[in-house]
Design a protein around this motif. Structure first.
Motif, PDB file in Angstrom:
ATOM      1  N   ARG A 303      36.978   2.933   4.105  1.00 18.03           N
ATOM      2  CA  ARG A 303      36.543   3.625   2.886  1.00 18.03           C
ATOM      3  C   ARG A 303      35.846   4.938   3.279  1.00 18.03           C
ATOM      4  O   ARG A 303      35.358   5.085   4.393  1.00 18.03           O
ATOM      5  N   ARG A 304      35.790   5.842   2.330  1.00 21.63           N
ATOM      6  CA  ARG A 304      35.216   7.163   2.574  1.00 21.63           C
ATOM      7  C   ARG A 304      33.691   7.089   2.546  1.00 21.63           C
ATOM      8  O   ARG A 304      33.107   6.671   1.542  1.00 21.63           O
ATOM      9  N   PRO A 305      33.019   7.523   3.618  1.00 24.46           N
ATOM     10  CA  PRO A 305      31.557   7.531   3.584  1.00 24.46           C
ATOM     11  C   PRO A 305      31.040   8.700   2.748  1.00 24.46           C
ATOM     12  O   PRO A 305      31.788   9.635   2.434  1.00 24.46           O
ATOM     13  N   ASP A 306      29.764   8.663   2.417  1.00 18.13           N
ATOM     14  CA  ASP A 306      29.117   9.742   1.671  1.00 18.13           C
ATOM     15  C   ASP A 306      28.809  10.872   2.658  1.00 18.13           C
ATOM     16  O   ASP A 306      27.799  10.837   3.364  1.00 18.13           O
ATOM     17  N   VAL A 307      29.695  11.850   2.712  1.00 16.90           N
ATOM     18  CA  VAL A 307      29.562  12.926   3.704  1.00 16.90           C
ATOM     19  C   VAL A 307      28.299  13.743   3.453  1.00 16.90           C
ATOM     20  O   VAL A 307      27.557  14.076   4.383  1.00 16.90           O
ATOM     21  N   ALA A 308      28.019  14.099   2.201  1.00 18.90           N
ATOM     22  CA  ALA A 308      26.846  14.919   1.895  1.00 18.90           C
ATOM     23  C   ALA A 308      25.557  14.240   2.344  1.00 18.90           C
ATOM     24  O   ALA A 308      24.628  14.894   2.837  1.00 18.90           O
ATOM     25  N   ALA A 309      25.497  12.920   2.195  1.00 21.62           N
ATOM     26  CA  ALA A 309      24.301  12.194   2.644  1.00 21.62           C
ATOM     27  C   ALA A 309      24.190  12.168   4.162  1.00 21.62           C
ATOM     28  O   ALA A 309      23.106  11.921   4.705  1.00 21.62           O
ATOM     29  N   GLY A 310      25.302  12.432   4.835  1.00 16.49           N
ATOM     30  CA  GLY A 310      25.304  12.462   6.284  1.00 16.49           C
ATOM     31  C   GLY A 310      25.025  13.833   6.868  1.00 16.49           C
ATOM     32  O   GLY A 310      25.335  14.078   8.039  1.00 16.49           O
ATOM     33  N   VAL A 311      24.460  14.722   6.061  1.00 20.28           N
ATOM     34  CA  VAL A 311      24.146  16.073   6.490  1.00 20.28           C
ATOM     35  C   VAL A 311      22.694  16.364   6.172  1.00 20.28           C
ATOM     36  O   VAL A 311      22.192  15.993   5.104  1.00 20.28           O
ATOM     37  N   VAL A 312      21.993  17.046   7.067  1.00 21.96           N
ATOM     38  CA  VAL A 312      20.661  17.557   6.771  1.00 21.96           C
ATOM     39  C   VAL A 312      20.758  19.084   6.759  1.00 21.96           C
ATOM     40  O   VAL A 312      21.289  19.683   7.698  1.00 21.96           O
ATOM     41  N   ARG A 313      20.279  19.691   5.701  1.00 24.48           N
ATOM     42  CA  ARG A 313      20.405  21.140   5.517  1.00 24.48           C
ATOM     43  C   ARG A 313      19.170  21.841   6.092  1.00 24.48           C
ATOM     44  O   ARG A 313      18.045  21.610   5.662  1.00 24.48           O
ATOM     45  N   LEU A 314      19.408  22.701   7.060  1.00 29.67           N
ATOM     46  CA  LEU A 314      18.355  23.475   7.695  1.00 29.67           C
ATOM     47  C   LEU A 314      18.591  24.962   7.415  1.00 29.67           C
ATOM     48  O   LEU A 314      19.637  25.367   6.917  1.00 29.67           O
ATOM     49  N   ASP A 315      17.607  25.789   7.767  1.00 24.34           N
ATOM     50  CA  ASP A 315      17.714  27.231   7.548  1.00 24.34           C
ATOM     51  C   ASP A 315      18.616  27.884   8.591  1.00 24.34           C
ATOM     52  O   ASP A 315      18.710  27.420   9.713  1.00 24.34           O
TER      53      ASP A 315
END
Length: 315
Positions: A303-315
């Motif tokens: 199944r497709r994982p939650d890609v956005a949740a697997g990212v941390v947004r930095l500057d």
């Protein structure tokens, strides 16, 4: 043993009560480095990561070297390291497996840095010619992704090609000895095969339509608790990345040495891998999501994982 004079004894007691040296008190940042051409390998060799983190009261604890992203991610999952490197494909596999990690940097792989190789004298001249032939890939990793993407975009049924699941090292030996017809792989294995195994590129990343990238990864709890340190790691890696782009031959030498490869391979490795690194953008998340879709459609992950949740947004 004679007793010490009272003043000397008090002096020793006072010394014992002093705080520990700053290095011992510094916050540890455990970085797992790979035998691979990436910004962490560069920073380790140049000492830049130690200096950047020391300025924030932290110290680097190096773990590894790891042969590939999979064992490094196992160490991250076990809580043994905080940061490592991998790829979009490795990130998808890790997220699908429930490993508590996040991507914090993205480096699109240059077209010549990955592809499908055949021997120079092979009758295989186009991707469609792979039908009824064998291709070495690493299971669930970049190699399998490259092959499946190439077959789909060229209308070749996946069932028509025999996937031979091997580690990168074993794949190289099988390819060199003619036990497989082709090899789907990435650099430095591309450079090794082209210069040492009599290989030619059947299709590079651009011809395949690859969305793959090098990624820098961290433990989810590290991102939550130590965000300033994570930002410092990213800033340092971007600075090392700019240096590598300006000094491809020297960067290639660092990477070849880290991978115990002949110095003659360094120029090509430098050219293939000194490409820009950035913080993860919305477009990057979408590209990683495309790979997740391919993985699900190909049956590599359920199944497709939650890609956005697997990212941390930095500057």
């Amino acid at each position: 043993m004679p007793l010490l004079p009272r003043r000397q004894a008090l002096g020793l007691l006072g010394a014992a009560a002093l705080p520990l040296p700053a290095v011992a008190q510094a916050t540890p940042v455990r970085i797992g480095w790979l035998r691979a051409p990436n910004d962490i390998t560069t920073g380790r060799a140049r000492g830049t990561l130690e200096r950047a983190l020391a300025a924030l009261g932290a110290r680097v604890e190096w773990a590894g070297p790891f042969a590939a992203a999979a064992p490094a991610l196992e160490a991250l999952n076990a809580g043994s390291i905080d940061i490592t490197a991998g790829s979009s494909t490795a990130s998808i596999a890790a997220l699908a497996a429930g490993i508590p990690m996040q991507v914090f940097a993205y480096q699109k792989i240059a077209p010549g840095g990955e592809g499908i190789l055949v021997k120079d004298d092979s009758p295989v001249r186009r991707l469609a010619d792979l039908a009824n032939r064998s291709v070495a890939v690493n299971r669930g990793g970049t190699g399998e992704y490259l092959l499946m993407r190439a077959l789909d975009t060229n209308g070749v049924p996946a069932a028509a090609v025999r996937r031979v699941y091997l580690s990168p090292g074993d794949s190289g030996a099988a390819f060199a000895q003619g036990h497989v017809d082709a090899w789907a792989t990435w650099d430095p294995f591309v450079t090794i095969a082209l210069q040492s195994y009599g290989a030619r590129m059947l299709a590079d990343g651009a011809a395949i339509g690859s969305d793959n990238a090098v990624t820098l990864l961290c433990a989810r709890d590290f991102a939550a608790r130590r965000r300033p340190l994570l930002q410092a790691v990213l800033d340092c890696c971007r600075a090392d990345n700019r240096w590598a782009q300006d000094n491809t031959a020297e960067a290639g030498r660092i990477w070849a040495e880290a991978m115990s490869l002949p110095a003659a391979l360094a120029p090509a490795i430098g050219r293939n891998n000194a490409v820009p690194t950035r913080a993860v953008s919305d477009a990057d998340i979408a590209q990683i999501g495309l790979i997740a879709d391919w993985y699900v459609a190909s049956g590599i992950i359920p199944r497709r994982p939650d890609v956005a949740a697997g990212v941390v947004r930095l500057d």
